[in-house]
Design an enzyme around this catalytic site. Structure first.
Site, PDB file in Angstrom:
ATOM      1  N   ARG A 175      -0.995  -1.011  -7.500  1.00 33.45           N
ATOM      2  CA  ARG A 175      -3.012  -0.876  -7.629  1.00 33.45           C
ATOM      3  C   ARG A 175      -3.588  -1.637  -7.209  1.00 33.45           C
ATOM      4  O   ARG A 175      -5.075  -1.766  -7.356  1.00 33.45           O
ATOM      5  CB  ARG A 175      -2.883   0.959  -6.933  1.00 33.45           C
ATOM      6  CG  ARG A 175      -2.416   1.690  -6.619  1.00 33.45           C
ATOM      7  CD  ARG A 175      -1.912   1.404  -4.942  1.00 33.45           C
ATOM      8  NE  ARG A 175      -1.143   3.397  -5.300  1.00 33.45           N
ATOM      9  CZ  ARG A 175       0.480   2.678  -4.812  1.00 33.45           C
ATOM     10  NH1 ARG A 175       0.924   1.561  -5.629  1.00 33.45           N
ATOM     11  NH2 ARG A 175       1.170   3.792  -5.309  1.00 33.45           N
ATOM     12  N   SER A 228      -5.363   8.267  -1.748  1.00 35.64           N
ATOM     13  CA  SER A 228      -5.228   9.720  -2.947  1.00 35.64           C
ATOM     14  C   SER A 228      -6.992   9.275  -3.867  1.00 35.64           C
ATOM     15  O   SER A 228      -6.815   7.297  -3.889  1.00 35.64           O
ATOM     16  CB  SER A 228      -4.610   8.826  -3.589  1.00 35.64           C
ATOM     17  OG  SER A 228      -2.856   9.152  -3.235  1.00 35.64           O
ATOM     18  N   GLU A 242      -8.866   5.376  -7.535  1.00 39.61           N
ATOM     19  CA  GLU A 242      -7.398   4.175  -6.807  1.00 39.61           C
ATOM     20  C   GLU A 242      -8.312   4.293  -5.868  1.00 39.61           C
ATOM     21  O   GLU A 242      -8.138   2.875  -4.524  1.00 39.61           O
ATOM     22  CB  GLU A 242      -6.485   4.969  -6.238  1.00 39.61           C
ATOM     23  CG  GLU A 242      -5.603   4.140  -4.933  1.00 39.61           C
ATOM     24  CD  GLU A 242      -4.205   5.014  -5.202  1.00 39.61           C
ATOM     25  OE1 GLU A 242      -3.935   4.849  -4.068  1.00 39.61           O
ATOM     26  OE2 GLU A 242      -4.025   5.660  -5.895  1.00 39.61           O
TER      27      GLU A 242
END
Length: 308
Positions: free
Chosen positions: A182, A231, A301
Site C-alpha cells: 500500500r 480498509s 491505510e
C-alpha cells in the site's frame, strides 16, 4: 478579455484562467466527493477538461501551491479544516480504456476499477479481476499499490504517466515506484493521468465468474451500503487487522457520530453526522486499544489529508 475557464466562488484566482477550459472552484466542498461524506473544503478545486488543460494549469501554478489528486474518495479522510492549495479531480476525459496487444490495457487515471476489470474480461484478459474489488480509480490504485483478493497493482503495472505539480509530465516504469504494501515512491502532488496494466490470456466467462465471486464476497463481508471508507488499517505481517480490532473489543465501538463497523471491524462508519475529527479520533482510539491488547501498532491505510 473574459476567462475561458469557469470560475466559481471568487474573482481572485491562483493563476490566470485565460485559455483554461476546465472548472476552477474556490472554497469547494469536498464532503460530497468522498465516501465518508465528511470534512472541510478545498482552497481550490480544479476539474480539467483534458490532459492539455491540466498541464497548462499546473505549468502556470509552477509548484507554488500544494497539489492533491482526488479520485473516488473511497480511501480518504478529509479533515474538517479543509485541504490547502489545489485539489485536482479527473473527469470523463481521463476515464478511457484501450485494449492493446499482448494483453495490455491502457487506462486513464480517472478510470474506475470496476470498468478496468470489465474491459479486461470483455477482451479475454485475465489477472485484473481483483480490481473489481477495489473501490477507486486507476490514479489511486497506482499511488497506493491498491490490492484485494490476493493481488495488487505491482503485480500487473507496466508503467504510468504522471504530471508533476509544475506541469512536467513523465512516464515511469513500475520498477521506479519501488512498491511495497500500500505504498509507492510516487512524488507528492504528482497526478497519475494514465497507466498500462498487463494480464494474461483468459476465458471471458471464467474471468466474469471470478469478478462475480469477488463482488459477492465484498457484499457479504463489508459495510458497502453505509458512509464508510476502504480498509482502515494495513494488515500487519502475518496478521489481519480486523481480527486484532475485534480481539481488542472494538466491534461496534462509537465516538461521536463515528462507529467501528459491526459487519467488518477494519471499516469505520459515519452513522449520520460524524465529523472527520470523530472518524479519525475513533481510528486513533482503536489503534491505542489494539496496542494495549496485543502489543501490535496498527498503521493507517486510509489516507488523512488537510487541516484539523
Amino acid at each position: 478579455m473574459a476567462p475561458d475557464c469557469e470560475v466559481e466562488g471568487a474573482v481572485a484566482t491562483p493563476v490566470s484562467t485565460v485559455g483554461l477550459r476546465g472548472k476552477l472552484t474556490r472554497n469547494a466542498p469536498l464532503a460530497k466527493l468522498v465516501w465518508f461524506k465528511s470534512g472541510g473544503n478545498a482552497d481550490w478545486l480544479f476539474e480539467p477538461a483534458d490532459l492539455d488543460d491540466l498541464r497548462l494549469f499546473l505549468e502556470r501554478l509552477g509548484g507554488n501551491l500544494p497539489v492533491m489528486a482526488l479520485g473516488l474518495g473511497s480511501n480518504l479522510i478529509v479533515r474538517d479544516g479543509g485541504v490547502p492549495g489545489v485539489v485536482i479531480r479527473l473527469g470523463k476525459a481521463f476515464a478511457e480504456i484501450e485494449v492493446r496487444e499482448d494483453c495490455v490495457l491502457a487506462c486513464g487515471g480517472g478510470a474506475h476499477g470496476i470498468l478496468v476489470a470489465s474491459a479486461a474480461r470483455d477482451a479475454g484478459i485475465a489477472g485484473l479481476e481483483f480490481m473489481r474489488g477495489i473501490p477507486g480509480t486507476v490514479g489511486g490504485f497506482v499511488r497506493m499499490n491498491g490490492g484485494a483478493y490476493g493481488r495488487e497493482v505491482s503485480d500487473v503495472l507496466v508503467d504510468c504517466d504522471v504530471v508533476l505539480p509544475d506541469g512536467r509530465m513523465f512516464t515511469l516504469p513500475a520498477a521506479d515506484l519501488h512498491y511495497t504494501y500500500r505504498h509507492s515512491d510516487l512524488p507528492d502532488g504528482a497526478v497519475v493521468v494514465g497507466a498500462r496494466f498487463k494480464g494474461v490470456p483468459g476465458d471471458p466467462a471464467a474471468i466474469g465468474a471470478e469478478m462475480d465471486r469477488i463482488a459477492a464476497a465484498r457484499e457479504a463481508s463489508q459495510p458497502l451500503r453505509t458512509k464508510t471508507g476502504g480498509s482502515t488499517f494495513k494488515n500487519p505481517p502475518g496478521q489481519k487487522a480486523w481480527e486484532l480490532v475485534d480481539a481488542a473489543g472494538c466491534r461496534g465501538f462509537r465516538m461521536g457520530g463515528a462507529q467501528v463497523s459491526e459487519k467488518h471491524t477494519n471499516f469505520l462508519i459515519n452513522t449520520g453526522d460524524a465529523t472527520s475529527a470523530d472518524i479519525e479520533g475513533l481510528g486513533e482510539e482503536v489503534k491505542r486499544r489494539v496496542y494495549a491488547n496485543s502489543g501490535v501498532e496498527l498503521e493507517w491505510e486510509i489516507q488523512r489529508v488537510g487541516r484539523p
